[in-house]
Design an enzyme around this catalytic site. Structure first.
Site, short mmCIF file in Angstrom:
data_model
loop_
_atom_site.label_atom_id
_atom_site.label_comp_id
_atom_site.label_asym_id
_atom_site.label_seq_id
_atom_site.Cartn_x
_atom_site.Cartn_y
_atom_site.Cartn_z
CD GLU A 9 3.50 2.16 -1.34
OE1 GLU A 9 3.46 2.20 -2.57
OE2 GLU A 9 2.58 1.69 -0.67
N GLY A 38 1.00 1.79 -8.02
CA GLY A 38 -0.45 1.60 -7.93
C GLY A 38 -1.13 1.92 -9.24
N GLY A 39 -1.67 3.11 -9.36
CA GLY A 39 -2.47 3.50 -10.52
C GLY A 39 -1.83 3.18 -11.86
CG HIS A 88 -0.78 -0.57 0.73
ND1 HIS A 88 -1.66 0.49 0.87
CD2 HIS A 88 -0.09 -0.32 -0.40
CE1 HIS A 88 -1.49 1.33 -0.14
NE2 HIS A 88 -0.54 0.86 -0.93
CD GLU A 99 -4.50 2.26 -0.68
OE1 GLU A 99 -4.69 1.13 -1.20
OE2 GLU A 99 -4.09 3.23 -1.33
CB SER A 108 2.11 9.82 -7.35
OG SER A 108 0.86 9.91 -6.67
CG ASN A 117 -1.08 -2.39 -4.61
OD1 ASN A 117 -2.00 -3.21 -4.71
ND2 ASN A 117 -0.98 -1.53 -3.60
CD1 TRP A 118 -2.70 -3.84 -11.26
CD2 TRP A 118 -4.22 -5.39 -11.84
NE1 TRP A 118 -2.50 -4.15 -12.59
CE2 TRP A 118 -3.41 -5.10 -12.97
CE3 TRP A 118 -5.23 -6.34 -11.98
CZ2 TRP A 118 -3.61 -5.70 -14.22
CZ3 TRP A 118 -5.42 -6.96 -13.21
CH2 TRP A 118 -4.63 -6.63 -14.32
CE LYS A 119 -2.91 1.40 -4.38
NZ LYS A 119 -2.88 2.78 -3.88
N GLY A 151 -1.61 7.83 -4.70
CA GLY A 151 -2.82 8.13 -5.46
C GLY A 151 -3.16 9.60 -5.56
#
Ligand code: PGA
Length: 254
Positions: A169, A234-235, A99, A101, A213, A12-14, A175
Site C-alpha cells: 500500500e 479502505g473507503g 498498516h 496509519e 484507492s 478495511n473499515w478503519k 484515501g
C-alpha cells in the site's frame, strides 16, 4: 494475479462503523450470490468493537471477519490492547498488522509488526502485513529500497503462504484517490515475490495484495497485473455495491 493462487479481497473499515452499519455486511453477503464469489476469498476487517457481532452476522458465510491490529503478547498489562487469542476467541480469522496509519499514529516499527504477525500466525489467524513507501520516498527514488527493507523486517520467520498475506500500500495512494500505475505496481509486486521466494520455500504462493484507492473503476486493471493477488480496500469497503464490484473484478481476473 498469480497462477494457482486464489485472489483475496479484504475490506478495511478503519475507525468507521457502529452496530447499525453492520447492515452493509448483510448486503455484501446477500450480494455475494450474484457474483462469481467462489473464485475468490472475501474478508472484512472491522473495528474491534464490531468483530463479535460481525462474526455472528457473517455466520460462516463467504465473508470472513478480521481485526485491524493485534498485540504481540498473548496477555498481560497492555491497557487497551487486544491479543491474538482474544481475536480467535471472538471469531476473527484475519488480522491486519502494520498498516501505515498505525505505523504513523502509533510509531509501530518493522520489528513490532513482525512480532504482531508472528503472534497472529501462531494463533491460527491469517496476518495481512502492510508495507509501502511514502510520497517523499517515492520521489527520492527510494520506493524499492523502502519496500524491500519493510518486507524483510516486518515478515516473521513463521510466515507461510497459508497464514500470511502481504499488502503493498503506497502511503500516498491511501484515501487520496491516487493509485500507483500498473507498471509501478508490477515492479514492486515482483520485488516482493522474489524476496518471498528467496526466503520461504512456499514464497511463490503467498498472496500479495495491492491497496490504495482501489475502486470499481480501476480494480480490473490493477488485478490484471502480475503478482497482484487481490486488494486491501479502505473507503470502497464501506459501500456494499462498490465492494462487491471490486470482488467481481477479482473473480474475473482469476
Ligand atoms: P483506501 O484505503 O482504499 O481508502 O485508499 C486502503 C487502506 O488503507 O487499506
Amino acid at each position: 494475479m498469480t497462477p494457482n493462487v486464489k485472489m483475496l479481497v479484504a475490506g478495511n473499515w478503519k475507525m468507521n462503523g457502529t452496530s447499525r452499519d453492520l447492515g452493509a455486511l448483510v448486503a455484501m453477503a446477500d450480494g455475494w450470490v450474484g457474483i462469481n464469489g467462489i473464485a475468490i476469498d472475501g474478508a472484512l476487517c472491522v473495528p474491534a468493537t464490531l468483530i463479535g457481532r460481525a462474526v455472528l452476522q457473517a455466520d460462516g458465510g463467504p465473508i470472513a471477519i478480521g481485526a485491524q491490529d493485534c498485540h504481540q503478547a498473548v496477555k498481560g498489562a497492555h491497557t487497551g490492547d487486544i491479543s491474538a487469542p482474544m481475536l480467535v476467541d471472538v471469531g476473527a480469522t484475519y488480522a491486519i498488522v502494520g498498516h501505515s496509519e498505525r505505523r504513523a499514529d502509533h510509531g509501530e516499527t518493522d520489528e513490532q509488526v513482525a512480532a504482531k504477525a508472528a503472534a497472529a500466525c501462531g494463533e491460527g489467524l491469517t496476518a495481512i502485513i502492510c508495507i509501502g513507501e511514502t510520497q517523499a520516498e517515492r520521489e527520492a527514488g527510494r520506493a524499492m529500497e523502502v519496500v524491500a527493507s519493510q518486507l524483510a523486517g516486518s515478515v516473521p520467520d513463521n510466515a507461510r503462504a497459508a497464514n500470511t498475506v502481504i499488502a503493498y500500500e503506497p502511503v500516498w495512494a491511501i484515501g487520496t484517490g491516487l493509485t500507483a500505475s500498473p507498471a509501478d505496481i508490477a515492479e514492486i509486486h515482483l520485488l516482493i515475490r522474489e524476496a518471498l521466494s528467496a526466503r520461504f520455500r512456499d514464497g511463490a504462493e503467498f498472496r500479495i495484495l495491492y491497496g490504495g484507492s482501489v475502486k470499481p473503476d480501476n480494480a480490473s486493471e490493477i488485478f490484471a497485473v502480475a503478482n497482484v493477488d487481490g486488494g486491501l480496500i479502505g473507503g470502497a469497503s464501506l459501500k456494499p455495491d462498490d465492494f462487491l464490484a471490486i470482488c467481481e473484478a477479482a473473480a474475473a481476473a482469476n
